[in-house]
Write a protein that holds these residues in place. Sequence first.
Motif, short mmCIF file in Angstrom:
data_model
loop_
_atom_site.label_atom_id
_atom_site.label_comp_id
_atom_site.label_asym_id
_atom_site.label_seq_id
_atom_site.Cartn_x
_atom_site.Cartn_y
_atom_site.Cartn_z
N GLY A 169 82.73 25.62 39.26
CA GLY A 169 83.17 24.59 38.33
C GLY A 169 82.03 23.97 37.55
N ASN A 170 80.96 23.59 38.25
CA ASN A 170 79.82 22.96 37.58
C ASN A 170 79.09 23.93 36.66
N SER A 171 79.04 25.20 37.02
CA SER A 171 78.43 26.20 36.14
C SER A 171 79.22 26.29 34.84
N HIS A 172 80.54 26.27 34.96
CA HIS A 172 81.38 26.32 33.76
C HIS A 172 81.20 25.06 32.92
N ILE A 173 81.11 23.91 33.56
CA ILE A 173 80.87 22.67 32.83
C ILE A 173 79.54 22.76 32.08
N ASP A 174 78.50 23.25 32.75
CA ASP A 174 77.18 23.38 32.10
C ASP A 174 77.26 24.30 30.88
N ASP A 175 77.99 25.41 31.01
CA ASP A 175 78.18 26.33 29.88
C ASP A 175 78.90 25.62 28.73
N CYS A 176 79.99 24.94 29.05
CA CYS A 176 80.77 24.24 28.02
C CYS A 176 79.95 23.15 27.34
N TYR A 177 79.17 22.43 28.12
CA TYR A 177 78.32 21.37 27.59
C TYR A 177 77.33 21.96 26.59
N GLU A 178 76.69 23.05 26.99
CA GLU A 178 75.70 23.71 26.13
C GLU A 178 76.35 24.22 24.84
N ILE A 179 77.53 24.79 24.95
CA ILE A 179 78.26 25.30 23.78
C ILE A 179 78.62 24.15 22.85
N ALA A 180 79.21 23.09 23.40
CA ALA A 180 79.62 21.95 22.59
C ALA A 180 78.42 21.27 21.94
N LEU A 181 77.32 21.17 22.67
CA LEU A 181 76.10 20.55 22.13
C LEU A 181 75.56 21.39 20.97
N ALA A 182 75.51 22.71 21.16
CA ALA A 182 75.01 23.59 20.09
C ALA A 182 75.89 23.48 18.85
N ALA A 183 77.21 23.47 19.05
CA ALA A 183 78.13 23.36 17.92
C ALA A 183 77.97 22.01 17.22
N MET A 184 77.80 20.95 18.01
CA MET A 184 77.64 19.62 17.45
C MET A 184 76.33 19.53 16.66
N GLU A 185 75.25 20.05 17.22
CA GLU A 185 73.95 20.00 16.54
C GLU A 185 73.96 20.85 15.27
N ASN A 186 74.62 22.01 15.31
CA ASN A 186 74.72 22.84 14.10
C ASN A 186 75.51 22.15 13.01
N LYS A 187 76.53 21.41 13.42
CA LYS A 187 77.37 20.71 12.45
C LYS A 187 76.58 19.56 11.81
N LEU A 188 75.70 18.92 12.59
CA LEU A 188 74.95 17.77 12.09
C LEU A 188 73.73 18.16 11.26
N SER A 189 73.18 19.36 11.51
CA SER A 189 71.97 19.76 10.78
C SER A 189 72.34 20.21 9.37
N PRO A 190 71.51 19.84 8.39
CA PRO A 190 71.82 20.22 7.01
C PRO A 190 71.67 21.73 6.83
N PRO A 191 72.42 22.31 5.89
CA PRO A 191 72.29 23.74 5.67
C PRO A 191 70.89 24.08 5.18
N ALA A 192 70.39 25.20 5.62
CA ALA A 192 69.05 25.63 5.22
C ALA A 192 69.10 26.08 3.76
N THR A 193 68.02 25.80 3.06
CA THR A 193 67.95 26.26 1.67
C THR A 193 67.11 27.52 1.63
N GLU A 194 67.27 28.25 0.58
CA GLU A 194 66.50 29.48 0.44
C GLU A 194 65.05 29.12 0.17
N PRO A 195 64.10 29.93 0.66
CA PRO A 195 62.68 29.65 0.38
C PRO A 195 62.43 29.62 -1.12
N GLY A 196 61.64 28.65 -1.54
CA GLY A 196 61.31 28.55 -2.95
C GLY A 196 62.34 27.81 -3.77
N PHE A 197 63.44 27.39 -3.13
CA PHE A 197 64.49 26.66 -3.87
C PHE A 197 64.05 25.21 -4.02
N GLU A 198 64.02 24.74 -5.23
CA GLU A 198 63.69 23.35 -5.49
C GLU A 198 64.90 22.66 -6.13
#
Length: 172
Positions: free
Chosen positions: A136-165
């Motif tokens: 159970g706790n292993s599954h919770i840890d997996d879910c936590y990691e997945i939800a955290l990664a999804a949340m952080e990806n949603k909060l981070s701004p999209p990357a711009t192409e190199p050289g884009f001003e």
Amino acid sequence: MIETREELDEIRKTCRTMVTKSSSLSAGAAVIPIPGVDVGSDVTLLLRLIPKINEKFGLTPEQIDSLDTESKIMVMTAISNVGSKMAGKYITKKLIVMLLQKMSGKIAAKSVTKYVPFIGSAVAGSISFAAMKYMGNSHIDDCYEIALAAMENKLSPPATEPGFEPKPSELD
């Protein structure tokens, strides 16, 4: 979708309480000296517990399907990166039995010790509690990691192409 780290931590805490309760029930079933009762109860407990954990973290197949395409890709990528066998999936008896078979050493020890007078039941109950808690706790840890990664990806701004001003008007 989960918005804050605090909300995510609270979900993890709630799920750990659910795992402890299920682990206690598993230990109770393990002390009954009837072959198969403990494994059958573990399967039943996990068939209820794992979908509840997935739901709390927003990781049931239905919840994932309801996301917009970009969020869905982020979640599925996070599930793949974590290597979770149960997040985002329909939890079936076959899947639970397969996972329990991976823990077969502990289950075999639990089954054998059950028949040693007095101490055997206590040992079987302890092994059952520990195995259920671990799964159970292993599954919770997996879910936590997945939800955290999804949340952080949603909060981070999209990357711009190199050289884009950006133009000055785009910065306002």
